[in-house]
Enzyme design. Structure first.
Site, short mmCIF file in Angstrom:
data_model
loop_
_atom_site.label_atom_id
_atom_site.label_comp_id
_atom_site.label_asym_id
_atom_site.label_seq_id
_atom_site.Cartn_x
_atom_site.Cartn_y
_atom_site.Cartn_z
CG LEU A 7 15.01 -25.02 1.94
CD1 LEU A 7 16.34 -25.62 1.54
CD2 LEU A 7 13.94 -26.10 2.00
NE ARG A 8 15.84 -17.18 7.10
CZ ARG A 8 15.77 -16.33 6.07
NH1 ARG A 8 14.61 -15.84 5.71
NH2 ARG A 8 16.83 -15.97 5.41
N GLY A 9 11.95 -22.17 7.39
CA GLY A 9 10.97 -22.79 8.28
C GLY A 9 11.38 -24.19 8.69
#
Length: 362
Positions: free
Chosen positions: A284-286
């Site tokens: 979920l970093r993006g």
């Protein structure tokens, strides 16, 4: 703005071209939680010059006097153990002003130089923790720059990224442990011809920027003239752009002040996550970085509501380095991000591509 004590470096506002790199750096200063910038590009494109100029542009920060970690006077997450103990004991903290630290990590640095060392002999004989702070301590509340990051030892990159993500550095040796704040904007640069960074490490950088050599003859001449003028008389050249520097500094300060009040509509957040899903981005970093970058660019332009155009400008830099590489695919990773954006936002793929460039619209 008082520049008498500042380093003699090429002014940030005088850097011609490379708007994407400059704005990515400014967004990370406005919101350090974006996670830093990875700048890949040809040699001699002004990467190091621009990054060093960024520290000179930023306003001085309030620190606790004589504290080796540049501790904040008010934020406990940016205070060393010694400062926290003083506060608990009711001691008053002496204030000092300091230029935002700009720390270079040399390629040959050891882990001790980076993290700091504990003098075990002193700890055992005198019963005190004798800690020699490293580069991570000096970089707290500032910028940590790693040139040729793709040539840095992997274990050092791991240490760097862990500290950048957590905001803390822990050194343990022979049962003695020291922990101190290490909140900094991590900036890496490199030339792809000299080797790629591992995908799992590249993913830890918030944004990725590609810089290319200027090809336009007139612009190249202008760049050479600017640099020659600065080298011949740095003081006079700096004075000539001082107003632009002051104006940009004030703009960054204002953006930092209004950042927390910038709103991102639920529909836009859903679309960001839909794009990440469409591109099969791991983790979920993006999503998080795109959200933060969009809010930061809105704040930079003095707005308190994110628009679709803000997402278009930041999404390529936020996602392209997170895509899985397919050696047989002909489409550039940046183009794949734009295609996914157009699909989710229901736009014609033949849209004006300038709307996807990370540049200020003011």
């Amino acid at each position: 703005m008082n520049r008498t004590k500042k380093r003699r470096v090429f002014p940030f506002t005088a850097v011609i071209g490379q708007e994407e790199m400059k704005l990515a750096l400014l967004l990370n200063v406005i919101d350090p939680r974006i996670g830093g910038v990875m700048i890949m590009g040809d040699r001699g494109t002004g990467k190091s010059t621009t990054i060093r100029a960024l520290a000179d542009l930023l306003p001085a920060i309030d620190v606790v006097k004589d504290d080796p970690y540049n501790s904040s006077l008010i934020d406990p997450d940016l205070q060393s153990k010694e400062v926290l103990e003083k506060i608990v004991q009711g001691e008053s903290l002496e204030k000092d002003k300091k230029q935002v630290p700009m720390v270079d990590l040399p390629l040959g640095a050891t882990e001790d130089r980076l993290c700091g060392t504990i003098d075990i002999e002193k700890a055992l004989s005198e019963g005190i923790k004798a800690f020699e702070p490293g580069l991570l301590a000096k970089a707290n509340r500032g910028l940590l720059y790693v040139d040729e990051v793709n040539l840095l030892d992997d274990h050092l990159v791991d240490v760097l990224l862990d500290s950048a993500a957590s905001g803390w550095n822990t050194v343990e040796r022979e049962g003695v442990s020291v922990r101190h704040p290490a909140r900094f904007v991590l900036i890496g640069s490199g030339n792809p011809e000299e080797g790629e960074l591992r995908p799992q490490l590249l993913d830890r950088f918030g944004m990725s920027v590609e810089v290319k050599t200027v090809r336009d003859a007139e612009l190249r001449v202008k760049v050479v003239d600017q640099r020659t003028s600065f080298d011949d008389n740095p003081d006079e050249f700096s004075i000539s752009v001082e107003k632009q520097q002051d104006d940009l500094q004030q703009k960054v300060i204002k953006a930092q002040e209004i950042l927390n009040s910038v709103q991102l509509d639920d529909d836009l957040r859903l679309n960001i996550s839909a794009i990440c899903g469409e591109l099969d981005v791991d983790g979920l970093r993006g999503d998080i970085v795109t959200n933060r970058s969009a809010r930061a660019i809105a704040a930079f332009e003095g707005r308190t509501e994110v628009q679709e155009e803000d997402i278009a400008r930041v999404i390529t830099c936020s996602l392209r380095h997170r895509l899985r590489k397919d050696p047989l695919e002909q489409v550039d990773s940046g183009e794949r991000v734009i295609q996914a954006f157009c699909k989710v936002f229901d736009l014609n793929e033949k849209e004006d591509l300038s709307k996807f460039q990370l540049s200020s619209q003011e």
